[in-house]
Design a protein around this motif. Structure first.
Motif, PDB file in Angstrom:
ATOM      1  N   VAL A 106       0.635  -1.369   0.059  1.00  0.00           N
ATOM      2  CA  VAL A 106       0.028  -0.075   0.175  1.00  0.00           C
ATOM      3  C   VAL A 106       0.768   1.240   0.098  1.00  0.00           C
ATOM      4  CG1 VAL A 106      -1.875  -1.060   1.363  1.00  0.00           C
ATOM      5  CG2 VAL A 106      -0.348   0.167   2.562  1.00  0.00           C
ATOM      6  N   GLN A 107       0.545   2.315  -0.383  1.00  0.00           N
ATOM      7  CA  GLN A 107       0.928   3.623  -0.087  1.00  0.00           C
ATOM      8  C   GLN A 107       0.884   4.121   1.235  1.00  0.00           C
ATOM      9  OE1 GLN A 107       2.456   4.802  -2.773  1.00  0.00           O
ATOM     10  NE2 GLN A 107       1.826   3.297  -4.365  1.00  0.00           N
ATOM     11  N   ASN A 108       1.785   4.857   1.533  1.00  0.00           N
ATOM     12  CA  ASN A 108       1.734   5.540   2.747  1.00  0.00           C
ATOM     13  C   ASN A 108       1.696   4.798   4.080  1.00  0.00           C
ATOM     14  OD1 ASN A 108       1.138   8.197   1.240  1.00  0.00           O
ATOM     15  ND2 ASN A 108      -0.829   7.489   1.216  1.00  0.00           N
ATOM     16  N   ALA A 109       2.605   3.690   3.749  1.00  0.00           N
ATOM     17  CA  ALA A 109       2.763   2.818   5.129  1.00  0.00           C
ATOM     18  C   ALA A 109       3.535   3.640   6.043  1.00  0.00           C
ATOM     19  CB  ALA A 109       3.961   1.702   4.648  1.00  0.00           C
ATOM     20  N   ARG A 170       3.657  -3.450   8.327  1.00  0.00           N
ATOM     21  CA  ARG A 170       4.139  -2.760   7.225  1.00  0.00           C
ATOM     22  C   ARG A 170       4.893  -1.382   7.743  1.00  0.00           C
ATOM     23  NH1 ARG A 170       1.323  -2.926   2.968  1.00  0.00           N
ATOM     24  NH2 ARG A 170      -0.180  -4.211   3.680  1.00  0.00           N
ATOM     25  N   ALA A 171       6.190  -1.055   7.124  1.00  0.00           N
ATOM     26  CA  ALA A 171       6.560   0.020   7.791  1.00  0.00           C
ATOM     27  C   ALA A 171       7.794   0.428   6.556  1.00  0.00           C
ATOM     28  CB  ALA A 171       7.427  -0.321   9.061  1.00  0.00           C
ATOM     29  N   ILE A 172       8.061   1.725   6.643  1.00  0.00           N
ATOM     30  CA  ILE A 172       9.268   2.291   6.086  1.00  0.00           C
ATOM     31  C   ILE A 172      10.335   2.745   7.070  1.00  0.00           C
ATOM     32  CG2 ILE A 172       9.954   3.960   4.208  1.00  0.00           C
ATOM     33  CD1 ILE A 172       7.064   4.386   3.380  1.00  0.00           C
ATOM     34  N   PHE A 173      11.449   2.160   6.745  1.00  0.00           N
ATOM     35  CA  PHE A 173      12.619   2.236   7.741  1.00  0.00           C
ATOM     36  C   PHE A 173      13.855   3.154   6.693  1.00  0.00           C
ATOM     37  CE2 PHE A 173      10.783  -1.374   9.586  1.00  0.00           C
ATOM     38  CZ  PHE A 173      10.866  -1.181  10.772  1.00  0.00           C
ATOM     39  N   THR A 174      14.622   3.949   7.337  1.00  0.00           N
ATOM     40  CA  THR A 174      15.706   4.515   6.896  1.00  0.00           C
ATOM     41  C   THR A 174      16.781   3.952   7.296  1.00  0.00           C
ATOM     42  OG1 THR A 174      14.674   6.561   6.456  1.00  0.00           O
ATOM     43  CG2 THR A 174      16.925   6.665   6.137  1.00  0.00           C
ATOM     44  N   ALA A 175      17.730   3.294   6.511  1.00  0.00           N
ATOM     45  CA  ALA A 175      19.036   2.416   6.974  1.00  0.00           C
ATOM     46  C   ALA A 175      19.990   3.700   7.665  1.00  0.00           C
ATOM     47  CB  ALA A 175      19.792   1.707   5.830  1.00  0.00           C
ATOM     48  N   ASP A 176      20.989   3.422   8.405  1.00  0.00           N
ATOM     49  CA  ASP A 176      21.847   4.186   9.012  1.00  0.00           C
ATOM     50  C   ASP A 176      22.859   4.582   8.071  1.00  0.00           C
ATOM     51  OD1 ASP A 176      23.595   2.188   9.248  1.00  0.00           O
ATOM     52  OD2 ASP A 176      23.389   1.820  11.526  1.00  0.00           O
ATOM     53  N   GLN A 177      24.054   5.334   8.588  1.00  0.00           N
ATOM     54  CA  GLN A 177      25.015   5.603   7.650  1.00  0.00           C
ATOM     55  C   GLN A 177      25.696   4.598   7.105  1.00  0.00           C
ATOM     56  OE1 GLN A 177      27.319   8.715   9.901  1.00  0.00           O
ATOM     57  NE2 GLN A 177      28.561   9.179   7.919  1.00  0.00           N
ATOM     58  N   GLU A 178      25.841   3.428   7.905  1.00  0.00           N
ATOM     59  CA  GLU A 178      26.576   2.268   7.363  1.00  0.00           C
ATOM     60  C   GLU A 178      25.990   1.342   6.641  1.00  0.00           C
ATOM     61  OE1 GLU A 178      28.394   1.787  11.234  1.00  0.00           O
ATOM     62  OE2 GLU A 178      29.377   3.546  11.020  1.00  0.00           O
ATOM     63  N   GLY A 179      24.420   1.793   6.105  1.00  0.00           N
ATOM     64  CA  GLY A 179      23.701   0.890   5.379  1.00  0.00           C
ATOM     65  C   GLY A 179      23.063  -0.033   6.306  1.00  0.00           C
ATOM     66  N   LYS A 180      22.988   0.130   7.391  1.00  0.00           N
ATOM     67  CA  LYS A 180      22.645  -1.093   8.365  1.00  0.00           C
ATOM     68  C   LYS A 180      21.117  -0.841   8.650  1.00  0.00           C
ATOM     69  CE  LYS A 180      26.607  -3.027   9.858  1.00  0.00           C
ATOM     70  NZ  LYS A 180      27.732  -3.063  11.174  1.00  0.00           N
TER      71      LYS A 180
END
Lengths: 293, 293
Positions: A106-109, A170-180
């Motif tokens: 879905v959009q907007n998770a 469902r969720a959207i995460f942003t990886a950290d500076q090391e791609g983790k």
């Protein structure tokens, strides 16, 4: 064009479509009309079968809703989705393979911070998922956007549950500076694709089961890299050899490791047994846009 | 079946479908999957185009209603309907040709006595239609059921008009003992197929007009004969050479004869000008069912 018959109709339609200014559309329609007509000729489609086909496609369209996409399900179960994905993602060896998108995105998770529990009220066995996002050149990719979605341990996605007012699993995460990346959720189970509609009837008529092996959906985006839509499947789970939507790749099967309750390697105490998954994603560079100048 | 790619997926789907007990369904699906996949391969369908296709088919399904059949319209505009009709009605020379069914037929049209006016409240130029139903052997067919439906002189069918509580411009007549039929109506005009939906958008993108030449729909049934679904087109009307749904046959074009107001050959007085049509239908014998004993 007044005396079309079963021999002349195909060329007549192709000619009628030939005055479009959109060259690509013209090519697509040329091939579509030829194959559609060849199909009808090859099997000598009867009028009664044509009516059944019209009714089937209508039913597929009518059952679609903001939370149900039966045409994607049809494409998936006919192997078209896998074909389209495969021919559009011929990647260098070493890249994580893509697989089917499925009908439950879905959009907007919700956007959640790393480490959050995205199961949000769904019961199940705790699962700690982590890994790293890198490029095919070996470089770490910082801050990749990682969208995740999954079924619960009864095999249902949130959008299949009536009366639910929030997203679950469902969720959207942003990886950290090391791609983790790392987050908590619950272990999803194998499930049947929605089979109470026309696609389910088709599978039944074809003596096919509707089950998919247990998996977790990922969509990973980062500037300069091809967007990756894929799953991670559970090793030695059921249906790996007969996925109803032809989505399994060997390289996407991973160990979902079982742990007894107790203290984990980070010193955290778990009152109940839990699972872990460690999976890295290797992205392909984006093809450079062709310059026309 | 864990490592499907763009070369192996087609055979995998065909094999998965091969355990159906329905041999005909198996053959249909085999051909369907091959042509669907060949189409996607041949034009190297992109994921974006696949999404456009999914959305298009969904829109076609969603706009369907009890009074609108957009998938039939799609089949008609792609020439599939004409192909299916042509290959299912290879008749002896002399039989009336069949043509497309179209999306405006409804169940339960009113049964009217011969000679009735079926226009029922629609304004237009009066039209007196008559003819005879015979078999290809020359024999008169008594009491054939003759269902007729038509657009009005603005090019709309009754089912396209909101808030209408009765059928207009459609009826079922029973021919008399000598196979003769006759009724009154109004002259229908050329009209565009409904083009405010996805099929209309497709035609626009293909630089195609949505018009059909003026015609009257007939469906004729009699025991022992093949059911005939056809139109009678207006001679020298517009769009005979570019019917949006490829339905015109030369043999189905007839003179719709104009008459000044005054007394007709039957002694009836007409205050305004009127048209007449005299058209006979020649039915094919029903193929005998194959006996399995």
């Amino acid at each position: 064009m007044k005396n079309l018959d079963e021999r002349t109709i195909t060329q007549a339609v192709i000619e009628r479509n030939s005055s479009s200014g959109n060259e690509r559309l013209k090519d697509v329609m040329h091939s579509l009309v030829q194959h559609l007509h060849s199909f009808a000729r090859e099997i000598e489609l009867t009028e009664e079968e044509w009516e059944i086909g019209i009714k089937f496609l209508t039913d597929v369209g009518q059952i679609c809703s903001p939370t149900r996409q039966e045409f994607i399900l049809l494409s998936d179960t006919l192997g078209l989705s896998t074909l389209v994905i495969a021919q559009n993602h011929k990647k260098p060896v070493g890249c994580t393979e893509a697989t089917v998108f499925g009908p439950f995105h879905v959009q907007n998770a919700p956007r959640l911070p790393l480490g959050s529990n995205m199961s949000i009220g769904v019961k199940g066995t705790p699962w700690f998922v982590n890994g790293q996002v890198r490029g095919i050149d070996g470089k770490v990719i910082p801050y990749a956007e990682i969208e995740v979605w999954q079924a619960d341990d009864d095999g249902f996605y949130d959008v299949q549950k009536e009366g639910l007012n929030e997203y679950q699993g469902r969720a959207i995460f942003t990886a950290d500076q090391e791609g983790k990346y790392y987050f908590e959720t619950i272990v999803p189970e194998a499930y049947p694709i929605p089979h109470d509609g026309p696609v389910g009837k088709m599978l039944e008529a074809l003596n096919r089961h509707p089950w998919r092996p247990a998996h977790l959906h990922f969509m990973i985006s980062a500037p300069g890299y091809e967007r990756l839509v894929t799953h991670v499947f559970k090793e030695s789970g059921e249906y790996l050899d007969s996925d109803a939507v032809f989505g399994v790749r060997s390289s996407l099967i991973a160990e979902w490791t079982y742990h007894e309750n107790g203290t984990d390697q980070n010193g955290q105490f778990h009152a109940t047994p839990f699972y872990t998954l460690d999976f890295d994603f290797i992205l392909n560079h984006k093809k450079e846009a062709v310059r026309h100048d």
